[in-house]
Motif scaffolding. Structure first.
Motif: not given
Length: 187
Positions: A22, A34, A36, A39, A41
């Motif tokens: 994402r 950012l 993702k 978990g 980033t």
């Protein structure tokens, strides 16, 4: 009576792959954001015009939507291919990407020299040392709705892209190790 030890199978952990990447930004006009993955980033760059639903050739925007990751291209003269579940292909000196609206090979890999406008895959800078082709405007291809939208390496200063998504080489290697051939990127 002799006791025989049962044969044991070696335990091999199942490698789990992340299916969705994402891209998050504070608003649609920001060129940094950012990324993702599971978990984790990572900082990323997107198009200089931010994100848009209606992508046009040369608008500098990253296309909103969910896009499949397709092929991984890498510069064999600058390093080994990253570990990943994607199909990897070494770039050749004659690889280019057609970006001419109206050309029958629009938004496709072409052999250069090519008669119309194209992007050279083996760039002098390091942005395309590792490039992942995205499915944006692939099937069906719509003339003028954007070409050469890739997931590639970020500029050293973290500046915007021309419409792609970009991360550092270190982050790219981590991300590619987490995804498989059915992953998609959501912008």
């Amino acid at each position: 009576m002799a006791f025989s030890r049962p044969k044991c199978r070696k335990f091999r952990p199942v490698k789990r792959t992340v299916q969705t990447i994402r891209v998050l930004t504070r608003n649609a006009t920001v060129a940094t954001g950012l990324l993702k993955v599971g978990g984790m980033t990572f900082p990323c760059s997107i198009g200089r015009s931010g994100k848009r639903f209606l992508k046009r050739e040369g608008d500098g925007a990253s296309p909103r939507g969910g896009w499949q990751v397709r092929r991984l291209f890498y510069r064999a003269d600058r390093g080994l291919p990253p570990r990943t579940g994607l199909k990897a292909q070494a770039m050749r000196d004659f690889d280019g990407w057609c970006e001419t609206v109206g050309d029958r090979n629009y938004n496709r890999l072409v052999r250069i020299p090519y008669a119309t406008a194209h992007e050279t895959m083996k760039r002098a800078d390091h942005l395309y040392d590792v490039v992942v082709e995205l499915s944006h405007n692939g099937r069906p291809r719509v003339q003028g709705h954007g070409s050469a939208v890739f997931f590639h390496l970020r500029q050293p200063d973290g500046g915007p892209t021309a419409g792609c998504v970009a991360v550092s080489m270190r982050d790219m290697r981590i991300i590619l190790g987490l995804i498989g051939r059915h992953a998609r990127i959501v912008i």
